[in-house]
Design a protein around this motif. Structure first.
Motif, PDB file in Angstrom:
ATOM      1  N   SER A 212       0.832  -1.202   0.000  1.00  0.00           N
ATOM      2  CA  SER A 212       0.000   0.000   0.000  1.00  0.00           C
ATOM      3  C   SER A 212       0.867   1.254   0.000  1.00  0.00           C
ATOM      4  O   SER A 212       0.625   2.196  -0.762  1.00  0.00           O
ATOM      5  N   ALA A 213       1.893   1.276   0.867  1.00  0.00           N
ATOM      6  CA  ALA A 213       2.785   2.429   0.923  1.00  0.00           C
ATOM      7  C   ALA A 213       3.556   2.583  -0.382  1.00  0.00           C
ATOM      8  O   ALA A 213       3.765   3.702  -0.873  1.00  0.00           O
ATOM      9  N   LEU A 214       3.982   1.461  -0.960  1.00  0.00           N
ATOM     10  CA  LEU A 214       4.720   1.522  -2.219  1.00  0.00           C
ATOM     11  C   LEU A 214       3.824   2.018  -3.352  1.00  0.00           C
ATOM     12  O   LEU A 214       4.257   2.813  -4.202  1.00  0.00           O
ATOM     13  N   THR A 215       2.567   1.570  -3.372  1.00  0.00           N
ATOM     14  CA  THR A 215       1.627   2.022  -4.390  1.00  0.00           C
ATOM     15  C   THR A 215       1.393   3.530  -4.268  1.00  0.00           C
ATOM     16  O   THR A 215       1.311   4.244  -5.278  1.00  0.00           O
ATOM     17  N   THR A 216       1.287   4.019  -3.038  1.00  0.00           N
ATOM     18  CA  THR A 216       1.116   5.457  -2.821  1.00  0.00           C
ATOM     19  C   THR A 216       2.296   6.230  -3.381  1.00  0.00           C
ATOM     20  O   THR A 216       2.130   7.238  -4.081  1.00  0.00           O
ATOM     21  N   LEU A 217       3.510   5.754  -3.087  1.00  0.00           N
ATOM     22  CA  LEU A 217       4.711   6.439  -3.568  1.00  0.00           C
ATOM     23  C   LEU A 217       4.766   6.457  -5.087  1.00  0.00           C
ATOM     24  O   LEU A 217       5.075   7.488  -5.703  1.00  0.00           O
TER      25      LEU A 217
END
Length: 606
Positions: A212-217
């Motif tokens: 999720s954090a990687l997708t946001t970035l």
């Protein structure tokens, strides 16, 4: 009326690593609409299992009867039977695999649509509190992560369970004493599976949080705006470092998930080989000593059965691991489906029918979640049918919030917003969106053709209607001059076009929609004078014959309004025509340039 004390808590997406317990009945409920297909699958699986256990009995008959009697005909028929049963079991395996995938993909389709549809119902406030990457991760990563479980696990569980059951029955028929010995260790295997599952569920939730954090970035840094920020601020190395750190965290979790319980799995595999070896040894000892434990054919057939049992048991153990991991993903999916909808159709909501177009706000107060100060407080405003009302004030005075309250993107904490005397909370959101059109400074266009973007407003619009709308928006000649005309792709968020062109596309789209009430939220404030003039002409065409509420800084727009409302700290402090307010020499007059305002100049407010 909703008081501050009873105001519903805001919907917040849970992004913590804490595991949510999901009742198994909620997952089973996903399969309920496909009961008849599941029943057919069960029948086919039972048939496949029956064909799978026939061959060892035929093998026993060949060894115990055919070979000693030298009966070539019997041996031939039994061999053909073994071949036929194998072919039938294989064919049924293909059919059951296809059917299980059909069921699984239908469930996945429904789950994806349910999650996306529920997110579409969420209020604007939810998306201002939630990272886009977190939302994308739930729709793509989490739902995609349970695809294998939904598509294959249910059918595999049924298939392996039925097959294992049929094999156990066949083993008992062959020799119940050998069967008891072979089956003693199975409960231990299953208990070890459940212990390992808890560990993998925790790792799975950590993995999805990292994704999720990687997708946001990725979503933020590889958008057009993100790339512009990186290039103009020299952030390339910093963004690569952040991506590398986040990717490393995911890799560490993936490695831990792969290695979790490897020794336990290896021990179980060894045990599944040891058990048949012990059976062979005991049976061989008995036969070697002339005991009548079993015939040679029975021992060979039983050995074949034990080998066949290893596959289903291993399959059930693997299914246990997949289900355990997927429970964490289902928890994240149901987190979304259980989010309360802040702004939704009330029970009994009816379509809004606009006959005159009067907009009225009565004693309206609103503040954002967590704020102590009211953004809008005790506001009363009447916008007569067919009139133009201009809203002016400093930045943060509540102008945009007022427009969002009218469009019911937010709901007032106190008071009512009504159209033609009907509270907007008593009508359906769909009819309200059709009746109230909003054109903002930030124009959103899909990565599609000009035609497709325009048809969003009116899917059945004819080419003549498209040309009329773009003509009124002062855009038709520009589009006709493009190599692909109306089929030209606008690019990501419309970045192939200038700000003024995107704005006129939005105006043409709104002309096609033809709403009786129009909200213009600073639609020209960021444009140069020449572009602003072209857009203003389009806005004039759009506003004609409608109740228009405009938030603007340009005097060219404001001074033509039938009434001007001045906001300060969420309250109306002045109202009247341009001439009235200039003569009043109050706050509005203070917004005007000291050198003397001329049409087209901008107020200093905001």
């Amino acid at each position: 009326m909703t008081s501050a004390a009873t105001r519903q808590a805001p919907a917040v997406l849970d992004t913590s690593d804490q595991e949510r317990k999901v009742p198994l009945r909620r997952i089973v409920a996903l399969f309920r609409p496909h009961t008849w297909l599941l029943a057919l699958l069960l029948v086919l699986v039972v048939g496949q299992a029956a064909f799978n256990v026939v061959a060892p009995f035929m093998l026993r008959a060949i060894i115990d009867r055919g070979l000693p009697e030298r009966n070539a005909v019997l041996i031939t028929w039994l061999a053909l039977g073994m071949i036929g049963s194998a072919v039938a079991a294989g064919a049924l395996g293909v059919v059951t695999g296809q059917l299980s995938n059909v069921i699984g993909q239908r469930i996945m389709h429904g789950l994806r649509v349910s999650v996306y549809g529920h997110l579409q119902r969420m209020s604007l406030a939810f998306f201002t509190r939630t990272r886009t990457g977190d939302v994308l991760s739930r729709v793509l990563n989490d739902v995609g992560g349970v695809d294998n479980v939904v598509t294959n696990t249910a059918s595999s569980l049924v298939q392996n369970t039925v097959t294992a059951g049929a094999i156990v029955v066949a083993m008992l028929l062959l020799d119940w004493r050998l069967s008891v010995l072979a089956l003693l260790v199975v409960p231990l295997f299953l208990a070890m599976t459940f212990r390992l599952g808890r560990q993998r569920r925790a790792l799975s939730r950590r993995r999805q949080g990292g994704l999720s954090a990687l997708t946001t970035l990725v979503e933020e840094s590889l958008s057009v705006a993100g790339v512009l920020l990186a290039k103009t601020m020299g952030l390339r190395d910093e963004l690569v470092r952040r991506f590398s750190d986040q990717s490393k965290q995911i890799s560490d979790v993936e490695l831990a998930a792969v290695m979790a319980g490897r020794w336990r799995l290896a021990t179980r595999r060894v045990a599944l080989v040891v058990v048949p070896a012990i059976v062979y040894w005991l049976a061989g000892i008995e036969v070697a000593h002339g005991a009548s434990l079993a015939s040679i054919g029975t021992v060979v057939a039983f050995s074949s059965m034990v080998n066949r049992l290893i596959g289903p048991i291993s399959g059930v153990q693997g299914i246990g691991q997949n289900v355990s991991v997927s429970m964490a993903l289902f928890g994240r999916i149901f987190d979304v489906l259980d989010l309360p909808v802040d702004v939704d159709d009330r029970p009994g909501a009816r379509p809004l029918v606009v006959t005159r177009g009067e907009v009225r706000l009565t004693d309206v107060s609103f503040r954002y979640e967590g704020a102590e100060r009211w953004t809008i407080e005790d506001l009363d405003l009447v916008c007569p049918p067919g009139s133009m009302t201009a809203i002016v004030g400093e930045t943060g005075s509540g102008k945009t919030t007022l427009a969002y309250l009218i469009a019911r993107l937010y709901e007032p904490e106190r008071g009512t917003v009504s159209v033609d005397g009907t509270d907007v909370r008593d009508v359906t959101l769909g009819s309200l969106a059709t009746s109230i059109g909003l054109v903002s400074q930030e124009t959103y266009l899909l990565h599609a053709s000009i035609r497709e973007n325009l048809l969003l407003a009116k899917p059945d619009a004819t080419d003549e209607q498209l040309r009329a709308a773009t003509g009124a928006a002062r855009l038709h000649d520009l589009i006709e001059g493009l190599p692909d005309g109306y089929d030209t792709m606008v690019g990501e968020r419309g970045y192939r076009f200038s700000g003024g062109e995107r704005q006129r596309l939005a105006i043409a789209r709104m002309l096609l929609r033809n709403p009786p009430v129009l909200l213009l939220d600073e639609a020209t404030s960021a444009l140069d004078t020449r572009t602003e003039r072209a857009v203003q002409e389009a806005l004039d065409a759009l506003s004609e014959g409608r109740t228009t509420i405009v938030i603007a800084h340009r005097l060219a727009t404001i001074e033509r309004a039938d009434q001007i409302v001045v906001l300060h700290d969420g309250r109306i402090v002045e109202r009247g025509t341009h001439a009235d307010l200039v003569g009043l020499a109050g706050r509005y007059a203070g917004f005007l340039r000291p050198a003397g305002p001329r049409s087209g100049e901008q107020l200093t407010a905001g």
